[in-house]
Scaffold this motif. Structure first.
Motif, PDB file in Angstrom:
ATOM      1  N   GLY A  30      35.141  39.598  51.435  1.00 19.19           N
ATOM      2  CA  GLY A  30      36.360  39.899  52.193  1.00 19.19           C
ATOM      3  C   GLY A  30      36.887  38.640  52.863  1.00 19.19           C
ATOM      4  O   GLY A  30      38.096  38.373  52.869  1.00 19.19           O
ATOM      5  N   GLU A  42      42.059  50.457  40.665  1.00 22.65           N
ATOM      6  CA  GLU A  42      41.699  50.118  42.034  1.00 22.65           C
ATOM      7  C   GLU A  42      40.547  50.995  42.538  1.00 22.65           C
ATOM      8  O   GLU A  42      40.522  52.197  42.300  1.00 22.65           O
ATOM      9  N   ILE A  59      35.428  50.517  59.045  1.00 18.16           N
ATOM     10  CA  ILE A  59      34.574  49.732  59.939  1.00 18.16           C
ATOM     11  C   ILE A  59      34.387  50.475  61.259  1.00 18.16           C
ATOM     12  O   ILE A  59      33.273  50.764  61.682  1.00 18.16           O
ATOM     13  N   VAL A  62      31.760  46.984  50.005  1.00 15.18           N
ATOM     14  CA  VAL A  62      31.730  47.632  51.318  1.00 15.18           C
ATOM     15  C   VAL A  62      31.732  49.160  51.196  1.00 15.18           C
ATOM     16  O   VAL A  62      31.113  49.842  52.018  1.00 15.18           O
ATOM     17  N   HIS A  96      50.514  46.017  55.478  1.00 17.19           N
ATOM     18  CA  HIS A  96      49.148  45.878  55.980  1.00 17.19           C
ATOM     19  C   HIS A  96      48.783  46.908  57.038  1.00 17.19           C
ATOM     20  O   HIS A  96      47.634  46.965  57.459  1.00 17.19           O
ATOM     21  N   TYR A 141      48.068  43.645  48.608  1.00 19.66           N
ATOM     22  CA  TYR A 141      49.271  43.247  49.338  1.00 19.66           C
ATOM     23  C   TYR A 141      49.576  41.757  49.342  1.00 19.66           C
ATOM     24  O   TYR A 141      50.432  41.306  50.088  1.00 19.66           O
ATOM     25  N   LEU A 142      48.901  40.994  48.525  1.00 21.11           N
ATOM     26  CA  LEU A 142      49.166  39.554  48.532  1.00 21.11           C
ATOM     27  C   LEU A 142      50.484  39.231  47.825  1.00 21.11           C
ATOM     28  O   LEU A 142      51.145  38.249  48.152  1.00 21.11           O
ATOM     29  N   TRP A 196      28.294  50.052  50.640  1.00 22.37           N
ATOM     30  CA  TRP A 196      27.533  50.053  51.910  1.00 22.37           C
ATOM     31  C   TRP A 196      27.581  51.434  52.552  1.00 22.37           C
ATOM     32  O   TRP A 196      26.560  52.001  52.924  1.00 22.37           O
ATOM     33  N   ILE A 197      28.787  51.982  52.627  1.00 26.70           N
ATOM     34  CA  ILE A 197      28.942  53.264  53.308  1.00 26.70           C
ATOM     35  C   ILE A 197      28.156  54.345  52.562  1.00 26.70           C
ATOM     36  O   ILE A 197      27.362  55.088  53.151  1.00 26.70           O
TER      37      ILE A 197
HETATM   38  C1  HEM Z   1      34.334  40.262  57.434  1.00 22.67           C
HETATM   39  C2  HEM Z   1      35.271  41.092  57.630  1.00 22.67           C
HETATM   40  C3  HEM Z   1      36.267  41.552  56.585  1.00 22.67           C
HETATM   41  C4  HEM Z   1      37.318  40.849  56.020  1.00 22.67           C
HETATM   42  C5  HEM Z   1      37.732  39.426  56.317  1.00 22.67           C
HETATM   43  C6  HEM Z   1      37.994  41.754  55.108  1.00 22.67           C
HETATM   44  C7  HEM Z   1      39.098  41.423  54.321  1.00 22.67           C
HETATM   45  C8  HEM Z   1      39.790  42.272  53.480  1.00 22.67           C
HETATM   46  C9  HEM Z   1      40.920  41.925  52.647  1.00 22.67           C
HETATM   47  C10 HEM Z   1      41.542  40.551  52.542  1.00 22.67           C
HETATM   48  C11 HEM Z   1      41.328  43.042  51.986  1.00 22.67           C
HETATM   49  C12 HEM Z   1      42.480  43.172  50.978  1.00 22.67           C
HETATM   50  C13 HEM Z   1      43.753  43.491  51.654  1.00 22.67           C
HETATM   51  C14 HEM Z   1      44.916  43.330  50.716  1.00 22.67           C
HETATM   52  O1  HEM Z   1      44.979  43.982  49.664  1.00 22.67           O
HETATM   53  O2  HEM Z   1      45.816  42.549  51.002  1.00 22.67           O
HETATM   54  C15 HEM Z   1      40.455  44.115  52.399  1.00 22.67           C
HETATM   55  C16 HEM Z   1      40.557  45.426  51.962  1.00 22.67           C
HETATM   56  C17 HEM Z   1      39.665  46.424  52.303  1.00 22.67           C
HETATM   57  N1  HEM Z   1      38.542  46.298  53.135  1.00 22.67           N
HETATM   58 FE1  HEM Z   1      37.966  44.638  54.126  1.00 22.67          FE
HETATM   59  N2  HEM Z   1      37.341  42.960  55.123  1.00 22.67           N
HETATM   60  C18 HEM Z   1      36.277  42.872  56.004  1.00 22.67           C
HETATM   61  C19 HEM Z   1      35.353  43.849  56.300  1.00 22.67           C
HETATM   62  C20 HEM Z   1      35.385  45.120  55.761  1.00 22.67           C
HETATM   63  C21 HEM Z   1      34.392  46.131  56.000  1.00 22.67           C
HETATM   64  C22 HEM Z   1      33.115  45.947  56.842  1.00 22.67           C
HETATM   65  C23 HEM Z   1      34.812  47.252  55.351  1.00 22.67           C
HETATM   66  C24 HEM Z   1      34.166  48.623  55.243  1.00 22.67           C
HETATM   67  C25 HEM Z   1      33.028  48.971  55.703  1.00 22.67           C
HETATM   68  C26 HEM Z   1      36.066  46.943  54.684  1.00 22.67           C
HETATM   69  C27 HEM Z   1      36.792  47.826  53.904  1.00 22.67           C
HETATM   70  C28 HEM Z   1      37.934  47.526  53.189  1.00 22.67           C
HETATM   71  C29 HEM Z   1      38.673  48.470  52.379  1.00 22.67           C
HETATM   72  C30 HEM Z   1      38.331  49.947  52.165  1.00 22.67           C
HETATM   73  C31 HEM Z   1      39.770  47.781  51.829  1.00 22.67           C
HETATM   74  C32 HEM Z   1      40.855  48.366  50.909  1.00 22.67           C
HETATM   75  C33 HEM Z   1      42.090  48.533  51.724  1.00 22.67           C
HETATM   76  C34 HEM Z   1      43.218  49.246  51.028  1.00 22.67           C
HETATM   77  O3  HEM Z   1      43.246  49.364  49.807  1.00 22.67           O
HETATM   78  O4  HEM Z   1      44.123  49.725  51.755  1.00 22.67           O
HETATM   79  N3  HEM Z   1      36.367  45.641  54.957  1.00 22.67           N
HETATM   80  N4  HEM Z   1      39.516  43.617  53.305  1.00 22.67           N
END
Ligand code: HEM
Lengths: 143, 442
Positions: free
Chosen positions: B24, B111, B333, B54, B322, A66-67, B57-58
């Protein structure tokens, strides 16, 4: 305490059968609107789209990262189009990294986006939202 | 001596979690400063690192926990301990190979599976080994399976299938038909998520039956009813990800109808609220219990959100924003990670009965984890809502102007992301140390 598994196995068997039929049909169903098959050039463009992870910042039909903006209809957008796309490719604008595509690679990417564009509309501004919660899409071949 | 493979899986999983969160954080930093380090580590490099880590991890933590429950808690003799060991080694090596392929741009995949497609082969072999070991072990030891055994078995089988399905695009039969190909891609990723959920929810039921010391939780008819409901959604519900794709309408009708069955889940949560919480025997496993309480809360929030945007009329506005990310991370999470931490605390208690889990700092970490996640989640929802407003209501201004106007929410997203990271670090540290102790050669 133990359970009697028989009825459960029976339910699973039914579900699996339905799943098999359903998959078979889904895999053999094309989109609602007849569209050209991807040309070899478009396939090359799609591979470039994957290799360079364009999808991690861009969406097609709202799916992806989504950026950056959605690219579904960038090709047919009257203010954008092929030259606009090419101009962006090596532009290194904002967070977009510096790519160094050759002219034929740019053509391939444009061809891919063109063929994606032909399949449908997103965002689908002319969709009809119905009281049942259903959304009736506007398709490419409809006036 | 018992096999240490389960502990290795759990340690590996925790490393993946913290690396993943680190990626992330660096990725989300690029929302704040788009030009920062973008040539060295662009967002497009960090996102696959984040997501794959991540998700690993799961999957790894679930796998390790299941191996552990079978061998240490139920004390079954594993069909082949050697196979479990090889399973671990395959996953470890593949994990390293995936990181290399990301680092050096061998990213021909799509993806969630951006790595070189060839790497799906060892991953599949690992799952097949797990499956053989699992079914052979249970077949010998258990008659009349409680529901969690069904769920784990289902998770493993469907994992194998959907990992393959996610690579059907390699065949021209799919690839040349863009709409079919694209919908099968999102079908597979949706059901891939459903498959790991089978593993993780099975773990939560197992834990409840153990913490409550009441096996009825896992054998009653309601438990099986929800298992079948989940399975039906796994099989036929995926197309709610693609309501806006011009597929044949019937595919979307089916998804709409199936997705709405999840209201039953919501109703049952509300109906059973007091019953499920109060009866729990919490003294022996205080942290495992607390994390399951947190799961209850996050299930509630996420089920409401998911139900709402499974209605096409609402999905129309939330899709592609988002709000979807809020859902993905809210569930991975809030639900998956809390269940898995509950499992980790339960496991550490099994290994060291005197281990005091609810230390002061761990409790603090737990509280700040939940608060951080809440604000993180809300920031994403607001950012998504504003983008939707830009897309469908105001329809004016450039994309970059819209992005710039969202920076305050991205900042709060980033800061509370750090909050989640630090809180989980505090919570996980004692467990990690205890596991390391266990694998030290004596
Ligand atoms: C430290 C905390 C975290 C930050 C800052 C973070 C940040 C992000 C960012 C920037 C994205 C991309 C969003 C985009 O495309 O614009 C993302 C996607 C994602 N994150 Fe995290 N994340 C964190 C923790 C986690 C954890 C702990 C999990 C899972 C256990 C997780 C699972 C995911 C998943 C599955 C996506 C894909 C989302 C999608 O395609 O709709 N994240 N995260």
């Amino acid at each position: 305490m133990y359970t009697n598994s028989r009825p459960y196995i029976f339910v699973i068997a039914i579900l699996l059968t339905l799943f098999g039929i359903y998959n078979y049909v889904v895999y053999n169903t094309n989109g609602y609107v007849a569209a050209e098959k991807l040309s070899p050039l478009a396939v090359k463009g799609q591979q470039l789209f994957q290799n360079n992870r364009c999808w991690s910042c861009h969406q097609l039909y709202g799916l992806g990262g989504y950026l950056g903006p959605d690219l579904t209809n960038v090709y047919s957008n009257e203010n954008k189009g092929p030259l606009y796309i090419k101009a962006f490719l090596n532009s290194s604008v904002k967070s977009m990294p510096q790519f160094n595509f050759l002219e034929e690679e740019k053509d391939a990417l444009v061809q891919y986006l063109k063929q994606v564009d032909e399949t449908g509309i997103y965002p689908n501004y002319d969709a009809e939202i119905e009281a049942t919660g259903w959304v009736k899409l506007k398709y490419r071949n409809e006036k | 001596m018992k096999s240490k493979a389960p502990i290795y899986f759990l340690l590996f999983a925790m490393v993946a979690l913290f690396m993943g969160m680190f990626f992330g954080l660096t990725a989300s930093f690029q929302y704040l400063m788009p030009e920062f380090l973008k040539e060295q580590i662009p967002f497009s490099k960090l996102r696959p690192f984040h997501v794959t880590s991540v998700i690993s991890w799961i999957v790894l933590c679930a796998t390790g926990s299941i191996y552990f429950f079978l061998t240490y808690v139920e004390k079954f003799k594993l069909f082949s301990p050697l196979m479990a060991k090889i399973h671990f080694i395959i996953f470890l090596l593949t994990g390293i190979a995936i990181y290399f392929s990301f680092a050096f741009d061998y990213t021909e995949g799509r993806e969630y599976f951006a790595f070189a497609p060839i790497l799906i082969i060892p991953i599949l072999i690992g799952w097949v080994f797990f499956g053989i070991n699992y079914f052979k072990t249970l077949y010998k030891n258990v008659k009349g399976w409680p529901v969690h055994y069904w769920m784990w078995g289902t998770g493993i089988v469907f994992m194998c299938y959907h990992l393959m399905e996610a690579h059907f695009w390699l065949f021209n039969f799919f690839r040349l038909n863009f709409i079919k190909d694209f919908s099968v891609q999102w079908k597979s990723t949706g059901s891939f998520t459903g498959s790991w959920n089978m593993l993780v929810y099975g773990i939560s039921i197992y834990l409840m039956s153990k913490i409550k010391k009441d096996s009825n939780v896992a054998t009653n008819k309601t438990a099986f009813f929800f298992y079948f409901l989940g399975l039906t959604n796994l099989m036929f519900g995926w197309a709610h990800h693609t309501y806006l794709l011009p597929t044949q309408p019937w595919i979307r009708y089916v998804a709409y109808a199936i997705s709405m069955t999840e209201w039953i889940v919501l109703a049952s949560i509300i109906y059973n609220w007091k019953r499920s919480v109060l009866k729990v025997e919490k003294d022996i496993n205080p942290m495992a219990y607390r994390f399951l309480l947190a799961t209850d809360f996050w299930v509630f929030i996420n089920v409401i959100l998911a139900l709402l945007f499974s209605i096409p009329a609402i999905n129309f506005f939330t899709h592609g924003t988002h709000i979807t990310v809020a859902h993905s991370m809210g569930t991975t999470i809030g639900i998956n990670t809390t269940i898995l931490f509950s499992a980790l605390f339960f496991i550490v208690h099994q290994l060291y009965p005197d281990f005091k889990t609810d230390r002061k700092w761990v409790k603090r970490g737990f509280v700040s984890f939940n608060i951080s996640l809440f604000i993180f989640f809300v920031s994403l929802i607001i950012a998504g809502a504003k983008r939707s407003y830009w897309m469908y209501v105001s329809k004016d201004g450039l994309f970059s102007e819209m992005q710039d106007s969202l920076i305050p929410y991205y900042i709060s997203f980033f800061i509370f992301g750090i909050g989640i990271f630090i809180s989980l670090l505090i919570v996980a540290f004692p467990i990690f140390k205890a596991f390391l102790q266990k694998i030290k050669p004596s």
